[in-house]
Design a protein around this motif. Sequence first.
Motif, PDB file in Angstrom:
ATOM      1  N   GLU A 102      16.759 -59.713  23.469  1.00  0.00           N
ATOM      2  CA  GLU A 102      16.925 -59.727  24.922  1.00  0.00           C
ATOM      3  C   GLU A 102      16.015 -60.770  25.556  1.00  0.00           C
TER       4      GLU A 102
ATOM      5  N   ARG C  88       5.748 -54.628  44.772  1.00  0.00           N
ATOM      6  CA  ARG C  88       5.987 -53.337  45.422  1.00  0.00           C
ATOM      7  C   ARG C  88       6.975 -52.504  44.630  1.00  0.00           C
ATOM      8  N   GLU C  89       7.054 -52.788  43.340  1.00  0.00           N
ATOM      9  CA  GLU C  89       8.029 -52.092  42.507  1.00  0.00           C
ATOM     10  C   GLU C  89       7.341 -51.104  41.571  1.00  0.00           C
ATOM     11  N   PRO C  90       8.030 -50.014  41.248  1.00  0.00           N
ATOM     12  CA  PRO C  90       7.517 -49.116  40.212  1.00  0.00           C
ATOM     13  C   PRO C  90       7.292 -49.904  38.933  1.00  0.00           C
ATOM     14  N   SER C  91       6.320 -49.482  38.139  1.00  0.00           N
ATOM     15  CA  SER C  91       6.016 -50.293  36.964  1.00  0.00           C
ATOM     16  C   SER C  91       6.794 -49.882  35.730  1.00  0.00           C
ATOM     17  N   GLY C  92       7.202 -48.632  35.645  1.00  0.00           N
ATOM     18  CA  GLY C  92       7.867 -48.203  34.417  1.00  0.00           C
ATOM     19  C   GLY C  92       6.957 -48.175  33.212  1.00  0.00           C
ATOM     20  N   GLN C 100       3.092 -55.545  31.331  1.00  0.00           N
ATOM     21  CA  GLN C 100       3.835 -56.100  32.442  1.00  0.00           C
ATOM     22  C   GLN C 100       3.070 -57.244  33.100  1.00  0.00           C
ATOM     23  N   ARG C 109       2.500 -55.040  39.465  1.00  0.00           N
ATOM     24  CA  ARG C 109       3.727 -54.493  40.030  1.00  0.00           C
ATOM     25  C   ARG C 109       3.552 -53.855  41.392  1.00  0.00           C
ATOM     26  N   THR C 236       7.388 -44.096  45.515  1.00  0.00           N
ATOM     27  CA  THR C 236       7.934 -44.794  44.348  1.00  0.00           C
ATOM     28  C   THR C 236       6.882 -45.072  43.284  1.00  0.00           C
ATOM     29  N   GLY C 244       9.146 -40.939  39.519  1.00  0.00           N
ATOM     30  CA  GLY C 244      10.547 -40.550  39.653  1.00  0.00           C
ATOM     31  C   GLY C 244      10.689 -39.040  39.587  1.00  0.00           C
TER      32      GLY C 244
ATOM     33  N   GLU D  89      13.139 -41.533  35.787  1.00  0.00           N
ATOM     34  CA  GLU D  89      12.106 -42.469  36.220  1.00  0.00           C
ATOM     35  C   GLU D  89      12.685 -43.847  36.480  1.00  0.00           C
ATOM     36  N   PRO D  90      12.107 -44.574  37.424  1.00  0.00           N
ATOM     37  CA  PRO D  90      12.484 -45.982  37.602  1.00  0.00           C
ATOM     38  C   PRO D  90      12.314 -46.714  36.279  1.00  0.00           C
ATOM     39  N   SER D  91      13.135 -47.729  36.056  1.00  0.00           N
ATOM     40  CA  SER D  91      13.067 -48.372  34.740  1.00  0.00           C
ATOM     41  C   SER D  91      12.077 -49.524  34.693  1.00  0.00           C
ATOM     42  N   GLY D  92      11.827 -50.167  35.829  1.00  0.00           N
ATOM     43  CA  GLY D  92      10.965 -51.342  35.781  1.00  0.00           C
ATOM     44  C   GLY D  92      11.581 -52.510  35.037  1.00  0.00           C
ATOM     45  N   SER D  97      19.212 -53.666  30.733  1.00  0.00           N
ATOM     46  CA  SER D  97      18.243 -53.962  29.685  1.00  0.00           C
ATOM     47  C   SER D  97      18.357 -52.993  28.520  1.00  0.00           C
ATOM     48  N   GLN D 100      13.914 -50.986  26.980  1.00  0.00           N
ATOM     49  CA  GLN D 100      13.364 -49.661  27.173  1.00  0.00           C
ATOM     50  C   GLN D 100      14.100 -48.628  26.323  1.00  0.00           C
ATOM     51  N   ARG D 109      16.374 -44.344  31.046  1.00  0.00           N
ATOM     52  CA  ARG D 109      15.387 -43.967  32.044  1.00  0.00           C
ATOM     53  C   ARG D 109      15.946 -43.139  33.196  1.00  0.00           C
ATOM     54  N   THR D 236      14.451 -43.943  44.335  1.00  0.00           N
ATOM     55  CA  THR D 236      13.571 -44.518  43.312  1.00  0.00           C
ATOM     56  C   THR D 236      14.316 -45.433  42.348  1.00  0.00           C
ATOM     57  N   ASP D 241      16.301 -53.380  40.146  1.00  0.00           N
ATOM     58  CA  ASP D 241      14.913 -53.829  40.183  1.00  0.00           C
ATOM     59  C   ASP D 241      14.292 -53.876  41.567  1.00  0.00           C
ATOM     60  N   ALA D 242      15.115 -53.701  42.594  1.00  0.00           N
ATOM     61  CA  ALA D 242      14.600 -53.846  43.951  1.00  0.00           C
ATOM     62  C   ALA D 242      14.304 -52.505  44.595  1.00  0.00           C
ATOM     63  N   ALA D 243      14.348 -51.405  43.854  1.00  0.00           N
ATOM     64  CA  ALA D 243      14.233 -50.070  44.456  1.00  0.00           C
ATOM     65  C   ALA D 243      12.928 -49.927  45.235  1.00  0.00           C
ATOM     66  N   GLY D 244      11.840 -50.407  44.676  1.00  0.00           N
ATOM     67  CA  GLY D 244      10.567 -50.308  45.378  1.00  0.00           C
ATOM     68  C   GLY D 244      10.605 -51.093  46.671  1.00  0.00           C
TER      69      GLY D 244
END
Lengths: 304, 304, 304, 304
Positions: A102, C88-92, C100, C109, C236, C244, D89-92, D97, D100, D109, D236, D241-244
Motif C-alpha cells: 500500500e 485536528r484528526e483522530p490519530s488511530g 504517525q 494529528r 473525536t 470512538g 474507532e476512527p481509522s486515522g 486502506s 490497519q 475499525r 467520528t 480522513d476529514a472526520a476530525g
Amino acid sequence: MNFQPVLDAIDAELRPLLGAEGQVASYIPALARVPAAQFGIALRTCDGHEAAAGDADTPFSIQSISKLFTLTLAMRRLGDALWERIGREPSGNPFNSLVQLEHEHGVPRNPFINAGAIAVADRLVSLGHAKADLLALMSDLCGEAIAYDEEVAASEAVTGFRNIALANFMKSFGKIDNDVREVLSLYFHQCAIRMNCRQLARAAAFLCRDGAHPSDGEPEVTTERHTRRINALMLTCGTYDAAGDVAFSIGLPCKSGVGGGIVAVVPDQLTLCVWSPALDANGNSLLGLKALELFATRTGLSIF
Amino acid sequence: MNFQPVLDAIDAELRPLLGAEGQVASYIPALARVPAAQFGIALRTCDGHEAAAGDADTPFSIQSISKLFTLTLAMRRLGDALWERIGREPSGNPFNSLVQLEHEHGVPRNPFINAGAIAVADRLVSLGHAKADLLALMSDLCGEAIAYDEEVAASEAVTGFRNIALANFMKSFGKIDNDVREVLSLYFHQCAIRMNCRQLARAAAFLCRDGAHPSDGEPEVTTERHTRRINALMLTCGTYDAAGDVAFSIGLPCKSGVGGGIVAVVPDQLTLCVWSPALDANGNSLLGLKALELFATRTGLSIF
Amino acid sequence: MNFQPVLDAIDAELRPLLGAEGQVASYIPALARVPAAQFGIALRTCDGHEAAAGDADTPFSIQSISKLFTLTLAMRRLGDALWERIGREPSGNPFNSLVQLEHEHGVPRNPFINAGAIAVADRLVSLGHAKADLLALMSDLCGEAIAYDEEVAASEAVTGFRNIALANFMKSFGKIDNDVREVLSLYFHQCAIRMNCRQLARAAAFLCRDGAHPSDGEPEVTTERHTRRINALMLTCGTYDAAGDVAFSIGLPCKSGVGGGIVAVVPDQLTLCVWSPALDANGNSLLGLKALELFATRTGLSIF
Amino acid sequence: MNFQPVLDAIDAELRPLLGAEGQVASYIPALARVPAAQFGIALRTCDGHEAAAGDADTPFSIQSISKLFTLTLAMRRLGDALWERIGREPSGNPFNSLVQLEHEHGVPRNPFINAGAIAVADRLVSLGHAKADLLALMSDLCGEAIAYDEEVAASEAVTGFRNIALANFMKSFGKIDNDVREVLSLYFHQCAIRMNCRQLARAAAFLCRDGAHPSDGEPEVTTERHTRRINALMLTCGTYDAAGDVAFSIGLPCKSGVGGGIVAVVPDQLTLCVWSPALDANGNSLLGLKALELFATRTGLSIF
C-alpha cells in the motif's frame, strides 16, 4: 571433495530430531497430511557430481521454491524491464503482508514475497504459454518429466484468499496487466509442482555454474550476470523474514518453500537441496535450516 | 593480480563526472562545506598489497562506517549476548526511522541503522573506556594515530535531534542501560572520526582475512565466525535502504557513511574503500557506488 | 434539574466496585502510590449550580486534562495560526505513538495526543510567561489558587523518555521552535497540576457556556466558535484510542488524564468531572467511564 | 424556524462557485460523466417540515451514504453481536486502506470505512434477502420506490479491485462468513442506489427523531439508543480522513459518499442532505461541505 559422508553424517545427526519441533503447513489439506518425520538432502556440484541422503527421493510440494524458476524465466525473457514492476529490496515484513504494497503503490519489494511472485507470474502470462513453458524448463533442467499436482493447485485456489487479495490490490494500482484469475492460476500451479531433493538440486544447479545448464553441451539457462543477481536476491530476500539471520548464521543464498524444501547455492561449487516438512515460526523448514548450518560449518563453505 | 591499473582506470572514468550529480550531506556545517568534486579509491589485498588512486589520501568524516568497528568491538567483548538487544534483519525502512522501533518495542532491526548503532554504543559504554578503546583499535589497525574531529562531534550533538529521539525512545522501552547523553556522546564521536581511503582499507582489512590483523604477527582482530557474520550484515544491511540493490548490482558486502565513504569486502581477497562526498537519495555516495560497480564488473569479483 | 441525587446514586452504585479492576498509573512513584479505591464526581451547570459526591474534594494529578487549558490559551492567543503545526484528526494510534509523526513529518494529528500537546506547549513558550499564565488562568477559573506539584513534575522529567523522544523527533522536522528542555518543562509542569473534581468542573465550566467565564461578569474565556471547536476535539480525540467508543457509548465530549480524572461537557447544560485512579487498557479511568455512562443513561443527556 | 430562506441563500451563494474546484469521482464511467456543476440541498425537520433548494430533485449515486442504512438494518437485526466483527474507532487512515486491517487481523475499525461496510454486508447476507430488504427499507422511509442502478453496480464490480482485495483479505482472517462474490454483490449494489436530496433527507430523518419513522404512526426504524450511536459514528467516522476536521468546523454528524452527497443530522431538530459532485482530496463533496459550514454558521445549529 567427497560430500557423501558429510550428507550421511548430517542425516544421522538430524534423524533423531524428526517430528520433535515445528509445524507442518496446514492451510491446505494436501500439505497438512504430509508426515512431519521426514528429512532429505541432496547436492550437485558444478562439475556434475551428485550426493544424497535420507528421503532425497521423496517428492514434495516445492511451493515458493518455484519463484526461483519463474524469476529465471522472466529475467531471461524481459531483461531489466522486469524491474519496472518489482523491487529488489528486502521487505522487512512477512511474506504475505499488504502493508508495504500500500505504501509503495502496488510495487512489491522483491520477487520472492508472494506479491512479487504474483507480479512475475503476471509478466509471464503476458508472454504466453506460461504454464507449459515453466514445466518444460523444469523438466529440461532435471532431465525428468515434472508435473503440477492439480489437487494441490485446486486447494490453493480455494483457500488462497490472501493471495487473491494481494493480486487484486496490485491490480487496483494498475500493476497487474492480465485477468487476476489467470495470473493466480499460474501462481497456484507453480507452487503445486512436485519434486524431490535430487531433482531440485539438479534443476537449480545452474545457479552454481554462472548460469550454465546442468548438462554440459546444452545452451545456458541464463547469463552469468543474471545468475549472480538471482543468488543475491536469494541471500537478501529468499527466506522471508529470516533472510538476515540466515545470511548471518549460514552465509549462503537460499530459497525456501512452505512445503519444507530449501535450495541453497555455493557459487562455483555446488547447489544443495534440503527438505523436512516441519516449519519454524517464519515458515522455513526447521531441520532444513539446521542441516544447512551443519553443512556450512563442516565444509567451511560460505560466501563470506 | 595487479589492481593499480584497475583503480587508475576507474578514477579516470569517474573524474569527469565529479560534482555533476548528488548532494553533499548538509545537516551539519562541517560536512556541508566539504567540496563535492572529490573522489578517492584504495584497496588492500589479504596478503598485504595496497593500491590507490585519486584523492585516496584526503581525510573525510567516516560517519556510519564507524559502525563496523564498534560492532567488531562489541561482538569481541560480548559474544552472542549482544544480540539480545539488537536484531540481524534488514529494516526495510530508512536508517533513522522510528516506526519499526515502536512496533518491535525498542529492539532495533540491525546494528547498522542508527538505532542499532546507538544500542551497540550503549553496550560499549557499559563496558567502560569506550571512546579510548575505539580510537586505540582504529589506530592499531591502521598503524597510524586516528582521532575524533571534535568540531564535527560537537555539531552532531547540537543538531542530532533525531538521534536523541531514537536513544530516548529505546530508553523508554528499557533497552538503553546508560545515561542517554553519555551513549550519544560516544555515538556522535564515532561518527566524527576522520580517516582517508588508504587508512580505511587497511583498518577494515581484517574483514577479508577471516578476522586476522592486517599486520601479520599481531593477534587476530576477531574470529573467522564473527568476521563472516559482519560481512553478512554488511551485505544485508550495510547500505541503508539500498542494500538489496547493492547486493543485486555490485554483489559485495559494503558499509557506507554520509561522509561519502564506502568500505567493501571481497572475502579472502581484498578490502576496498571508495570516497566521494555527493550522495544519492538513499544517503550512499553516488560515485562511490558507481566505482564499486565498475570494480566488480572489471575484476569479475563477486561473492555470488 | 437537581443533579445531586443522580450523583449520589452513581457514587453509591460504583463505590462497591472500587479497587476491583484496572491499574493505577505506575510510571512515576508519585502516581503509583495513589490509593486505587477512590471515586469522586462533581458538576457545575451553565447557570452556576454545583453538585458533588464521593471524593470530589480530594486533589489529584490532572495530567492530560491540562491539555484542555493549554489548548484554550493557545487558541486565544494564536487563533488559526495554531493549526499550522497541529492537526485536528483522530490519530488511530496510541497517545504516545511516534509512527504517525514520522509519516506526517513531525506534525501531530491533534492537540490531545502527547506530541500535539508538546507542540502546543512550544507555541506557548514562544509567547512567553507560559507557566505563570497557565496557573493564573486555572486559578482565575476556579476562584482558588492552583499550583504545580513540583515533585510530580520532577518525576515526569526524570522518566519521560518517550516524551523527550517525541519532542526531539518533532524538533528534527523543524516543528519545535524553542529549546526542547524548556518546552518539556512546561509540558511536565502542566501535567503535574493538582486539582480536585469540584475545581475541575468549575475550571472547565466555560466549555458548557459557549466560552463564558464561570463567574458572571468576568470577560469571556474564549469565543463561542473556539469553545465549540474544543468540544469537538474532545469528542473525536479526547480519550486516546477509545474516543470512538466513548462517543458511541457515552455521547459526550470528554478529556481524560492518566491521573484518573475525566472532564465531560454537555453543551449549554453542564460540565462534569469524575475521578477514580484505576485505569483501563487505554489509559482512561475505568470507573470514571462507567460513571459517565451511568450519568448519560440516567439523565438522557447526550449530544446525539 | 423557516429554513427555506437559509437554503435559498446558500444555493445562491454557492452556485457561482460550481465547477470551479474539485474533481468528480472518475473510477467508473457512470460516475465520471456526471456534470460537475450541480448543487442541491434539502432538509426535513423532526416534525416533518421540508425545505429544498437547487438541484434537490436530481437523482445521484448515493455510494457510501448507503452505509448508514445497512448499518441501521444490521444493528436492528443483530444488536451488539454486530460489534464482534467491526470496531467503532476512527481509522486515522484512508477509507480503503488495508494497513490497519492487517495489524488488526481482519477486524475493520468502523462500519463506515469500506472494509467495515463490507463486513456489515457479510452479516446482512447471512441473514438472507439482504438486497430486497435494503430496497424495501429505503422505499418505506422515503415513501417512494427506490432502485439499484444496475449499470453502476456492474461497473463497480468490474473495477472494484481494491474492494475485492479488502473482502478477500478479511476472508483470509476468517472474518467473512459468506462467499466473497455474494457479499460484494450486495456492497456494489448498495453503493449504486440512486436517490435525490429530498429523498435522502426523508430517508435519514429517523436520525433526528431518536429512531422514529419519518411518518408518524409507523413503527420506529430503530431505537433511541441505536440512533444516538449511529449519529456518534457519523461524527467520528462519517467523512473519511476529514472526520476530525468536519467535527471541528461544522460540528454535526455527517456521512458522505463519492457520488457527492452528504447527509447531516441535527439531533432533535432536522436531517439535511446536500449534493454536489466535485470532490475534495479526501473524497468529500467540496461544495457540500461548504454548504454545511454555511448552514451551521447561519443557523447556529451545532451539537457542541
